[in-house]
Scaffold this active site. Structure first.
Site, PDB file in Angstrom:
ATOM      1  N   SER A  65     -27.079 -43.162  28.784  1.00 10.30           N
ATOM      2  CA  SER A  65     -27.178 -41.701  28.730  1.00 10.30           C
ATOM      3  C   SER A  65     -28.315 -41.181  29.603  1.00 10.30           C
ATOM      4  CB  SER A  65     -27.395 -41.239  27.291  1.00 10.30           C
ATOM      5  OG  SER A  65     -26.288 -41.536  26.492  1.00 10.30           O
ATOM      6  N   HIS A  70     -31.670 -39.112  25.598  1.00  7.82           N
ATOM      7  CA  HIS A  70     -32.464 -40.071  24.829  1.00  7.82           C
ATOM      8  C   HIS A  70     -33.679 -39.373  24.214  1.00  7.82           C
ATOM      9  CE1 HIS A  70     -30.625 -43.594  27.254  1.00  7.82           C
ATOM     10  NE2 HIS A  70     -30.078 -43.530  26.056  1.00  7.82           N
TER      11      HIS A  70
END
Length: 250
Positions: A65, A70
């Site tokens: 990602s 995150h």
């Protein structure tokens, strides 16, 4: 300011996430500076920049990602990252977010990362073993090798939709792929007072990132036995699916 926090180094990337208020907690910034994203991104393709604030392919129909996602997930779970906490990372991929969790809850806690692609699990172990997890908080003798050997970090091949019952219940669960509905096994493995972060929605359709609190009335840690959902934002993730479907996407 999401998608606009690129950096030339890991520290610069984190500083830009902080400057753009994606990160608001110092301990989240400290953890992200302690785990260099470049050690968890496939670098074979010259076009891949690990410090670009965007998703990157890691093979096998999977992605890592974007850094800002995150950071969002770490922020939403940071309250649950206390000494002794147990954390489950579903769809752990190359192990980056698993390492960030380990930075925040070990040496007293336990972090389990599961992925159904064995090649990715092996890669995540290699990332840990080659010293990619280098904490600025821990003493030098507390290495990734020791965390893995002691079972404080577990990286395993499994269908994440079934969780990892062996170390349940978990104080925090993160899911890195979108499920059409919230898997019941993950709710069952969430500890009273725990939080689950999961993208919900079908592939190629509208998805939302949800926080699921178990026994947390009005999002306080009151273990009343019920489950509460909160929508955080719209997202677009790869699907939480069986291994064969994922490999067909690659």
């Amino acid at each position: 300011m999401a998608w606009r926090s690129h950096g030339r180094t890991n520290d610069e990337l984190v500083d830009n996430l902080y400057r753009n208020e994606i990160i608001t907690e110092h301990r989240v910034a400290r953890a992200m500076k302690s785990v260099d994203r470049a050690n968890y991104v496939a670098m074979k393709e010259p076009s891949i920049d690990p410090y670009q604030d965007s998703p990157q392919p890691i093979g096998y129909g999977a992605t890592i990602s974007a850094p800002h996602m995150h950071a969002h997930c770490l922020q939403e779970l940071s309250r649950w990252f206390v000494p002794g906490a147990k954390v489950l990372d579903v769809g752990s991929g190359t192990g980056y977010l698993t390492a960030l969790f380990a930075e925040m809850v070990t040496p007293d806690g336990v972090v389990v990362g599961v992925d159904h692609v064995d090649e990715l699990v092996r890669a995540s172990r290699e990332n840990f073993h080659r010293g990619a997890f280098e904490s600025r908080r821990f003493p030098a003798n507390l290495s990734a090798h020791k965390l893995l050997a002691a079972g404080e970090v577990i990286l395993a091949t499994a269908d994440g939709r079934n969780g990892w019952p062996g170390r349940a219940p978990y104080d925090a669960i993160h899911v890195g792929a979108a499920s059409p509905s919230i898997p019941e096994a993950l709710i069952e493995q969430l500890a009273p007072g725990g939080r689950l972060i999961i993208p919900v929605g079908r592939e190629h359709e509208g998805q939302t990132l949800k926080a699921v609190d178990k026994g947390a009335f009005a999002f306080t840690l009151v273990p009343d036995g019920n489950v509460y959902e909160k929508t955080l934002m719209g997202v677009l993730y790869v699907p939480l699916c069986d291994k064969a479907h994922q490999l067909r996407r690659s």
